[in-house]
Design an enzyme around this catalytic site. Structure first.
Site, PDB file in Angstrom:
ATOM      1  N   TYR A  82      -0.836   7.446   3.165  1.00 30.82           N
ATOM      2  CA  TYR A  82      -0.275   6.641   4.251  1.00 30.82           C
ATOM      3  C   TYR A  82       1.250   6.633   4.146  1.00 30.82           C
ATOM      4  O   TYR A  82       1.831   7.346   3.323  1.00 30.82           O
ATOM      5  CB  TYR A  82      -0.898   5.251   4.235  1.00 30.82           C
ATOM      6  CG  TYR A  82      -2.382   5.295   4.511  1.00 30.82           C
ATOM      7  CD1 TYR A  82      -2.861   5.695   5.761  1.00 30.82           C
ATOM      8  CD2 TYR A  82      -3.313   4.985   3.524  1.00 30.82           C
ATOM      9  CE1 TYR A  82      -4.231   5.773   6.012  1.00 30.82           C
ATOM     10  CE2 TYR A  82      -4.683   5.062   3.767  1.00 30.82           C
ATOM     11  CZ  TYR A  82      -5.131   5.455   5.015  1.00 30.82           C
ATOM     12  OH  TYR A  82      -6.480   5.552   5.264  1.00 30.82           O
TER      13      TYR A  82
ATOM     14  N   HIS B 271       0.848  -1.193   0.000  1.00 31.85           N
ATOM     15  CA  HIS B 271       0.000   0.000   0.000  1.00 31.85           C
ATOM     16  C   HIS B 271       0.888   1.249   0.000  1.00 31.85           C
ATOM     17  O   HIS B 271       1.436   1.644   1.020  1.00 31.85           O
ATOM     18  CB  HIS B 271      -0.896  -0.011   1.236  1.00 31.85           C
ATOM     19  CG  HIS B 271      -2.050   0.952   1.175  1.00 31.85           C
ATOM     20  ND1 HIS B 271      -2.105   2.003   0.290  1.00 31.85           N
ATOM     21  CD2 HIS B 271      -3.209   1.002   1.899  1.00 31.85           C
ATOM     22  CE1 HIS B 271      -3.242   2.676   0.472  1.00 31.85           C
ATOM     23  NE2 HIS B 271      -3.916   2.076   1.438  1.00 31.85           N
TER      24      HIS B 271
ATOM     25  N   HIS C 248      -2.770   7.017  -1.044  1.00 35.83           N
ATOM     26  CA  HIS C 248      -3.792   7.646  -0.192  1.00 35.83           C
ATOM     27  C   HIS C 248      -3.264   8.374   1.037  1.00 35.83           C
ATOM     28  O   HIS C 248      -3.980   8.577   2.003  1.00 35.83           O
ATOM     29  CB  HIS C 248      -4.836   6.608   0.239  1.00 35.83           C
ATOM     30  CG  HIS C 248      -5.461   5.885  -0.899  1.00 35.83           C
ATOM     31  ND1 HIS C 248      -6.144   4.712  -0.756  1.00 35.83           N
ATOM     32  CD2 HIS C 248      -5.488   6.169  -2.228  1.00 35.83           C
ATOM     33  CE1 HIS C 248      -6.574   4.281  -1.936  1.00 35.83           C
ATOM     34  NE2 HIS C 248      -6.180   5.167  -2.846  1.00 35.83           N
TER      35      HIS C 248
END
Length: 375
Positions: free
Chosen positions: A184, A179, A182
């Site tokens: 993070y 990931h 977004h």
């Protein structure tokens, strides 16, 4: 004179083509997008999680990308109900999830996640862990109550991603997704708005990519050569929807090239509306540019099957089902390789089999009010 087949026939023809990502062959072009659910007390995915993913695999989803799962670092998360991808009990639960999806005919990869400076002081699962990030800055540019990461911190997090990936392969998953989107942790390094470092991990776009590339390289070294490593990224952030990593294709190339060279087998390009062009002068969306630049398989995502963006949806306004002809056009010309479906598949677990079977009139529109009851 050739006649364009009707949409149901086109959908079946285009979406049922297999696609290969490194050593993994996915039976069709439909993926399930990762969506946080907070249904795993103690970070342990139970039988409810097994049935949740297996149900969608049985209904035709080719590749399941799990909800974000915290890697084994104290500051990785902010909830004790979000699943973790470390610990004996947690991994035993995930092994059952992988087994259930495989029994249903699907493929599955976990999304490995560290939230970085999104974390607030005192949040579980490790309440006294400080938030960490490239420069100790939150997405709005303000100083947080965390800290800028030291080299020891960087090494620990890189190691946590690598350990989680090794565990994924060991317990039977088909690949991993990192990931990097977004707003993070990994994205906090990629974005100049949160990365003000003056060492080798900050500065120009290539330097800001170093942390992500080192995670990918460590994962690649830990797993077998044919095990797929997917990297998810976005321009937008959860609190900065107009943020951009790259203003031009050349700037995007500078960011993606080191990550591809480090061993990313595919990219999952997150946008809020898949049909919008990413740069002036071209109709290509972000996934399209990603594939053109890197030559790697690309997954598109963003309001697939919906009309309108997800902000309106979560505000409580039901969104009617959006036609997929535009999506099929793009897949047919190989602009990207797969399409990840989020809210439409959350609302209707049978979405894939209905689309593949031409049963468009049976599709259920997304209804945010029913979100908590969906399984």
């Amino acid at each position: 004179m050739s006649v364009t087949p009707p949409t149901p026939a086109r959908a079946a023809d285009i979406l049922t083509r297999p696609v290969t990502i490194n050593g993994l062959t996915v039976p069709n072009r439909i993926a399930m997008a990762p969506m946080t659910r907070m249904h795993s007390p103690g970070g342990v995915p139970g039988e409810n999680v097994v049935s949740y993913y297996a149900r969608r695999a049985a209904a035709g989803v080719g590749l399941i990308v799990t909800e974000g799962t915290y890697v084994g670092h104290d500051a990785a998360g902010q909830s004790d109900s979000v699943p973790r991808f470390h610990g004996a009990e947690q991994l035993a639960g995930w092994a059952k999830v992988a087994e259930g999806v495989h029994a249903a005919g699907g493929k599955i990869v976990p999304q490995l996640w560290h939230i970085g400076m999104v974390r607030k002081q005192g949040e579980p699962p490790v309440a006294d862990a400080p938030a960490v990030g490239p420069s100790g800055l939150r997405l709005d540019g303000t100083d947080g109550d965390g800290k800028a990461m030291t080299q020891r911190d960087l090494d620990d997090v890189i190691g946590a991603f690598a350990e989680a990936a090794a565990a994924a392969e060991r317990i039977g998953f088909d690949g991993v997704e990192i990931h990097g989107a977004h707003g993070y942790l990994v994205d906090q390094f990629l974005w100049a708005g949160t990365n003000r470092r003056t060492d080798a991990y900050g500065g120009d776009p290539v330097a800001r990519t170093r942390f992500a590339a080192e995670i990918v390289a460590a994962v690649r070294e830990t797993v077998s050569a044919e095990f797929p490593v997917i990297f998810r990224y976005s321009q937008w952030k959860s609190e900065a929807y107009d943020a951009r990593l790259a203003e031009t294709p050349e700037e995007l190339d500078a960011i993606l090239a080191p990550i591809a060279a480090a061993g990313a087998d595919a990219f999952h390009a997150s946008t809020r509306r898949y049909w919008l062009p990413e740069f002036d002068g071209s109709d290509l969306n972000l996934a399209g540019w990603t594939k053109k630049i890197t030559g790697r398989p690309a997954i598109t995502v963003g309001s697939v099957g919906l009309d309108g963006d997800f902000i309106r949806g979560f505000a409580g306004e039901g969104s009617p089902v959006k036609g997929i002809d535009n999506l099929l056009d793009r897949l047919e010309r190989d602009e990207f390789d797969m399409v990840a479906v989020g809210r439409a598949l959350l609302q209707d677990p049978e979405w894939a089999t209905k689309v593949l079977g031409g049963r468009f009139d049976e599709l259920k529109p997304f209804d945010a009010a029913s979100l908590r009851t969906l399984s």
